[in-house]
Scaffold this active site. Structure first.
Site, PDB file in Angstrom:
ATOM      1  N   HIS A   1       0.834  -1.208   0.000  1.00  0.00           N
ATOM      2  CA  HIS A   1       0.000   0.000   0.000  1.00  0.00           C
ATOM      3  C   HIS A   1       0.868   1.258   0.000  1.00  0.00           C
ATOM      4  CE1 HIS A   1      -3.501   2.380   0.348  1.00  0.00           C
ATOM      5  NE2 HIS A   1      -4.159   1.704   1.261  1.00  0.00           N
TER       6      HIS A   1
ATOM      7  N   ASP B   1      -9.449 -12.742 -15.738  1.00  0.00           N
ATOM      8  CA  ASP B   1      -9.367 -14.032 -16.436  1.00  0.00           C
ATOM      9  C   ASP B   1      -7.917 -14.325 -16.824  1.00  0.00           C
ATOM     10  OD1 ASP B   1      -9.595 -16.242 -18.051  1.00  0.00           O
ATOM     11  OD2 ASP B   1     -11.164 -15.426 -19.334  1.00  0.00           O
TER      12      ASP B   1
END
Length: 440
Positions: free
Chosen positions: A163, A380
């Site tokens: 982060h 995907d």
């Protein structure tokens, strides 16, 4: 390396360092962190995707081949997102030295089906690198990925990204691009840009010596609530009938309802109502005309505060939330960024942000992060869309994560203390609109 037993039901098969496919040019060896980056500890944003054996059967590859192609595509990703292949030099600079990312393979002694219809706490923990999600580390890779194998032949792929380098938007685009390169290695590669200190530079007095956000990780439990499209419409209809807002968003109605429900769950245990503030963050890329995949913590925040029990109603919460959000969008978020202002305030007070125990806090603080606009459920790798998406538990209680799902609804991940969660799970008003995924 030899296999290592992580727990009676989890076996670490391998752990390796994946280096960028091409060396980082000398001109890019140092990545300067913005003021907001400097304020955030090196905690790891953790997302995971589940794929079944049936999906994997659609490609002529064995588990070892899947591992190999994931390692190769991760290596290419590190060339594009080159700061993530380096190491922190200090709180202001990333040394882009191509040290590489960590890649783990783990065998989980369970079937993937045990995690699909239930919230299996063991599996939800095992699919992420041990003790890493939301934790503050300064000696780990800035990306740590894990490929988990289930006994049935299904897999989970998790990515924990620093982060300190970037926000949840960056986590999504890196995960998505990793999948795209895996499924089409010869496809067009994305062009990645970096904010660094171009908008939020270090203050004139000098950079922050240490972070003030995300330093502590506290024990909490996680539950997942699913809001269907029909229930979201019912919530929107309620808000429209009682306010002047004619277009409430699904994020507004879900975060508002959960905020209300959690506050009353905590009141039931404490015996008294506390003034409460829900803090939410806004991605500023659109407002600042920046590329969607530009790397950095490009955020501001706004708060929805309710000071008395009578006002803790969904219609009032959403109305106040809309006012706060509109004000944030109207602001000059370069010169008047609320998050930046709070960073300065907390730095001067020498307090960690977002903890209700701080002396400057007048309200009980709650956090909600919405990833609804980022379609994790469509990522995907070449064997179809994930059958499930997860975010790891943490970093502490009174936190909500919202994610879109395949049906067009919302999955809400709620973190609370075990005592407060016990009450929330039995909130009939909340359960009227949300399905609580059972624990197994």
């Amino acid at each position: 390396m030899a296999s290592t037993i992580l727990s009676p039901s989890t076996l670490l098969i391998s752990q390796k360092i994946i280096k960028p496919s091409s060396p980082t040019p000398p001109t890019k060896k140092l990545h300067n962190l913005s003021l907001i980056d400097q304020a955030i500890a090196n905690i790891y944003i953790p997302f995971a995707l589940f794929y079944t054996k049936q999906q994997l059967n659609s490609i002529p590859k064995s588990p070892s081949q899947i591992s190999h192609i994931l390692e190769n595509s991760l290596s290419q990703i590190l060339t594009l997102y080159y700061p993530y292949g380096g190491r922190l030099h200090d709180n202001t600079i990333v040394d882009c030295d191509d040290t590489g990312a960590e890649f783990l393979q783990v065998q989980i002694d369970s079937s993937i089906s045990e995690a699909l219809d239930c919230h299996n706490t063991f599996i939800e923990r095992a699919i992420f690198p041990e003790n890493l999600p939301w934790k503050n580390y300064t000696n780990r890779g800035l990306i740590v990925a894990q490929l988990s194998y289930f006994n049935c032949g299904g897999i989970a792929i998790s990515m924990c990204s620093s982060h300190k380098i970037g926000d949840g938007c960056n986590s999504y685009y890196m995960f998505r691009d990793w999948a795209k390169i895996t499924s089409n290695p010869n496809g067009v590669k994305p062009i990645i840009s970096y904010l660094e200190q171009s908008i939020y530079p270090s203050p004139p007095s000098g950079p922050l010596n240490s972070p003030i956000i995300g330093l502590k990780k506290e024990d909490c439990v996680q539950r997942r609530y699913i809001f269907s499209p029909s229930k979201l419409n019912e919530l929107k209809t309620l808000v429209i009938a009682e306010t002047e807002i004619q277009n409430p968003t699904r994020t507004e109605v879900v975060s508002g309802l959960l905020f209300k429900s959690i506050v009353f769950a905590i009141k039931a245990n404490s015996g008294s109502f506390l003034p409460s503030t829900l803090v939410q963050h806004i991605d500023l890329r659109n407002q600042l005309n920046l590329p969607q995949n530009i790397v950095g913590n490009i955020l501001t925040s706004f708060s929805t505060s309710i000071y008395n029990e009578e006002s803790m109603k969904l219609s009032i919460i959403v109305s106040e939330m809309r006012k706060g959000k509109e004000q944030a969008y109207k602001s000059d978020n370069v010169k008047q960024n609320v998050l930046v202002d709070k960073i300065f305030e907390s730095t001067l007070a020498k307090e960690e942000m977002y903890h209700s125990s701080s002396s400057s806090s007048t309200c009980d603080t709650y956090l909600c992060s919405s990833f609804v606009k980022f379609p994790f459920h469509e990522i995907d790798f070449g064997w179809g869309k994930p059958i499930k998406v997860s975010v790891a538990n943490g970093p502490f209680g009174k936190v909500i994560y919202l994610m879109g799902n395949q049906s067009g609804g919302i999955d809400a991940f709620v973190m609370l203390s075990e005592q407060d969660m016990f009450v929330l799970e039995r909130d009939t008003q909340l359960l009227e609109f949300a399905y609580l995924v059972p624990i197994s």
